[in-house]
Design a protein around this motif. Sequence first.
Motif, PDB file in Angstrom:
ATOM      1  N   LEU A  49       0.828  -1.206   0.000  1.00  0.00           N
ATOM      2  CA  LEU A  49       0.000   0.000   0.000  1.00  0.00           C
ATOM      3  C   LEU A  49       0.863   1.257   0.000  1.00  0.00           C
ATOM      4  O   LEU A  49       0.482   2.275  -0.579  1.00  0.00           O
ATOM      5  N   GLY A  50       2.046   1.183   0.594  1.00  0.00           N
ATOM      6  CA  GLY A  50       2.986   2.291   0.517  1.00  0.00           C
ATOM      7  C   GLY A  50       3.418   2.553  -0.915  1.00  0.00           C
ATOM      8  O   GLY A  50       3.597   3.704  -1.327  1.00  0.00           O
ATOM      9  N   ALA A  51       3.574   1.482  -1.705  1.00  0.00           N
ATOM     10  CA  ALA A  51       3.926   1.637  -3.117  1.00  0.00           C
ATOM     11  C   ALA A  51       2.836   2.368  -3.893  1.00  0.00           C
ATOM     12  O   ALA A  51       3.108   2.964  -4.938  1.00  0.00           O
ATOM     13  N   LEU A  52       1.611   2.350  -3.370  1.00  0.00           N
ATOM     14  CA  LEU A  52       0.497   3.069  -4.009  1.00  0.00           C
ATOM     15  C   LEU A  52       0.289   4.443  -3.385  1.00  0.00           C
ATOM     16  O   LEU A  52      -0.676   5.134  -3.704  1.00  0.00           O
ATOM     17  N   PRO A  65       0.512   2.583 -14.480  1.00  0.00           N
ATOM     18  CA  PRO A  65       1.120   1.252 -14.570  1.00  0.00           C
ATOM     19  C   PRO A  65       2.399   1.115 -13.740  1.00  0.00           C
ATOM     20  O   PRO A  65       2.673   0.039 -13.192  1.00  0.00           O
ATOM     21  N   GLU A  66       3.175   2.191 -13.617  1.00  0.00           N
ATOM     22  CA  GLU A  66       4.391   2.123 -12.816  1.00  0.00           C
ATOM     23  C   GLU A  66       4.079   1.850 -11.347  1.00  0.00           C
ATOM     24  O   GLU A  66       4.829   1.128 -10.673  1.00  0.00           O
ATOM     25  N   ALA A  67       2.994   2.405 -10.853  1.00  0.00           N
ATOM     26  CA  ALA A  67       2.581   2.142  -9.470  1.00  0.00           C
ATOM     27  C   ALA A  67       2.173   0.679  -9.305  1.00  0.00           C
ATOM     28  O   ALA A  67       2.452   0.061  -8.275  1.00  0.00           O
ATOM     29  N   VAL A  68       1.509   0.114 -10.312  1.00  0.00           N
ATOM     30  CA  VAL A  68       1.147  -1.310 -10.270  1.00  0.00           C
ATOM     31  C   VAL A  68       2.415  -2.155 -10.172  1.00  0.00           C
ATOM     32  O   VAL A  68       2.503  -3.073  -9.353  1.00  0.00           O
ATOM     33  N   ASP A  69       3.407  -1.842 -11.007  1.00  0.00           N
ATOM     34  CA  ASP A  69       4.662  -2.600 -10.987  1.00  0.00           C
ATOM     35  C   ASP A  69       5.380  -2.451  -9.649  1.00  0.00           C
ATOM     36  O   ASP A  69       5.912  -3.434  -9.107  1.00  0.00           O
ATOM     37  N   ALA A  70       5.401  -1.234  -9.077  1.00  0.00           N
ATOM     38  CA  ALA A  70       6.033  -1.011  -7.774  1.00  0.00           C
ATOM     39  C   ALA A  70       5.303  -1.782  -6.683  1.00  0.00           C
ATOM     40  O   ALA A  70       5.931  -2.354  -5.777  1.00  0.00           O
ATOM     41  N   ASN A 105       8.208  -8.571   0.275  1.00  0.00           N
ATOM     42  CA  ASN A 105       7.736  -8.539   1.661  1.00  0.00           C
ATOM     43  C   ASN A 105       6.797  -9.686   2.001  1.00  0.00           C
ATOM     44  O   ASN A 105       5.860  -9.527   2.778  1.00  0.00           O
ATOM     45  N   GLY A 106       7.051 -10.854   1.435  1.00  0.00           N
ATOM     46  CA  GLY A 106       6.340 -12.054   1.842  1.00  0.00           C
ATOM     47  C   GLY A 106       5.167 -12.458   0.982  1.00  0.00           C
ATOM     48  O   GLY A 106       4.495 -13.437   1.288  1.00  0.00           O
ATOM     49  N   GLY A 107       4.905 -11.746  -0.117  1.00  0.00           N
ATOM     50  CA  GLY A 107       3.817 -12.115  -1.013  1.00  0.00           C
ATOM     51  C   GLY A 107       4.276 -13.115  -2.056  1.00  0.00           C
ATOM     52  O   GLY A 107       5.472 -13.298  -2.289  1.00  0.00           O
ATOM     53  N   ASP A 108       3.309 -13.768  -2.683  1.00  0.00           N
ATOM     54  CA  ASP A 108       3.587 -14.722  -3.758  1.00  0.00           C
ATOM     55  C   ASP A 108       2.867 -14.270  -5.021  1.00  0.00           C
ATOM     56  O   ASP A 108       1.698 -13.864  -4.968  1.00  0.00           O
ATOM     57  N   ALA A 109       3.557 -14.366  -6.149  1.00  0.00           N
ATOM     58  CA  ALA A 109       2.951 -14.030  -7.434  1.00  0.00           C
ATOM     59  C   ALA A 109       1.872 -15.055  -7.765  1.00  0.00           C
ATOM     60  O   ALA A 109       1.999 -16.240  -7.448  1.00  0.00           O
ATOM     61  N   CYS A 110       0.815 -14.590  -8.370  1.00  0.00           N
ATOM     62  CA  CYS A 110      -0.219 -15.490  -8.869  1.00  0.00           C
ATOM     63  C   CYS A 110      -0.802 -14.873 -10.137  1.00  0.00           C
ATOM     64  O   CYS A 110      -0.613 -13.689 -10.406  1.00  0.00           O
ATOM     65  N   GLU A 111      -1.497 -15.686 -10.910  1.00  0.00           N
ATOM     66  CA  GLU A 111      -2.042 -15.269 -12.202  1.00  0.00           C
ATOM     67  C   GLU A 111      -0.901 -14.937 -13.154  1.00  0.00           C
ATOM     68  O   GLU A 111       0.225 -15.360 -12.971  1.00  0.00           O
ATOM     69  N   ASP A 112      -1.197 -14.148 -14.180  1.00  0.00           N
ATOM     70  CA  ASP A 112      -0.189 -13.741 -15.157  1.00  0.00           C
ATOM     71  C   ASP A 112       0.697 -12.653 -14.571  1.00  0.00           C
ATOM     72  O   ASP A 112       0.314 -11.978 -13.617  1.00  0.00           O
ATOM     73  N   PRO A 113       1.881 -12.415 -15.160  1.00  0.00           N
ATOM     74  CA  PRO A 113       2.729 -11.314 -14.696  1.00  0.00           C
ATOM     75  C   PRO A 113       2.012  -9.973 -14.860  1.00  0.00           C
ATOM     76  O   PRO A 113       1.054  -9.866 -15.630  1.00  0.00           O
ATOM     77  N   PRO A 114       2.467  -8.928 -14.151  1.00  0.00           N
ATOM     78  CA  PRO A 114       1.850  -7.608 -14.302  1.00  0.00           C
ATOM     79  C   PRO A 114       1.835  -7.191 -15.771  1.00  0.00           C
ATOM     80  O   PRO A 114       2.785  -7.434 -16.506  1.00  0.00           O
ATOM     81  N   GLY A 115       0.727  -6.575 -16.170  1.00  0.00           N
ATOM     82  CA  GLY A 115       0.651  -6.107 -17.548  1.00  0.00           C
ATOM     83  C   GLY A 115      -0.756  -5.722 -17.967  1.00  0.00           C
ATOM     84  O   GLY A 115      -1.706  -5.799 -17.188  1.00  0.00           O
ATOM     85  N   MET A 116      -0.849  -5.315 -19.229  1.00  0.00           N
ATOM     86  CA  MET A 116      -2.121  -4.906 -19.827  1.00  0.00           C
ATOM     87  C   MET A 116      -2.958  -6.147 -20.117  1.00  0.00           C
ATOM     88  O   MET A 116      -2.441  -7.151 -20.605  1.00  0.00           O
ATOM     89  N   TYR A 139      -4.422  -2.259 -16.714  1.00  0.00           N
ATOM     90  CA  TYR A 139      -3.096  -2.736 -16.341  1.00  0.00           C
ATOM     91  C   TYR A 139      -3.209  -3.276 -14.919  1.00  0.00           C
ATOM     92  O   TYR A 139      -3.581  -2.534 -14.005  1.00  0.00           O
ATOM     93  N   VAL A 140      -2.928  -4.568 -14.721  1.00  0.00           N
ATOM     94  CA  VAL A 140      -3.130  -5.199 -13.415  1.00  0.00           C
ATOM     95  C   VAL A 140      -1.967  -6.105 -13.025  1.00  0.00           C
ATOM     96  O   VAL A 140      -1.203  -6.559 -13.874  1.00  0.00           O
ATOM     97  N   ALA A 141      -1.884  -6.369 -11.733  1.00  0.00           N
ATOM     98  CA  ALA A 141      -0.951  -7.348 -11.170  1.00  0.00           C
ATOM     99  C   ALA A 141      -1.660  -8.029 -10.000  1.00  0.00           C
ATOM    100  O   ALA A 141      -2.471  -7.409  -9.316  1.00  0.00           O
TER     101      ALA A 141
END
Length: 121
Positions: A23-26, A74-79, A87-98, A104-106
Amino acid sequence: MFSHIMIGANDVEASRTFYNAVLGALGHPPAVQDPKGRYFYVTESGIFAITRPIDGQAATHANGGTIGFAAANPEAVDAWHAAGLENGGDACEDPPGMRQNGMYVAYLRDPSGNKICALHR
């Protein structure tokens, strides 16, 4: 439509660290703790909170549920995504992108398994 969203966390401190980062990244300030040990992120558009379940049982994630956070660009989404992974999260779904819908989502899973996303329209 919503006044707040509160999710359960098994390790509230790990979740606080994670959400302070994403949330700080946003552009949101760190959480404020109340006397019951819950953490609140208060914004002009609503409140997001994390807590240990009041029934004393383990927190579980909502299968099929996603909580979306608005991003300015989009830069905020990537950040946001990078901060979550660091910080302890795991990627899920597709990589960040359009996506095909023009957004543009992550997506990430937080330390308790909740599925969250950052989205720029």
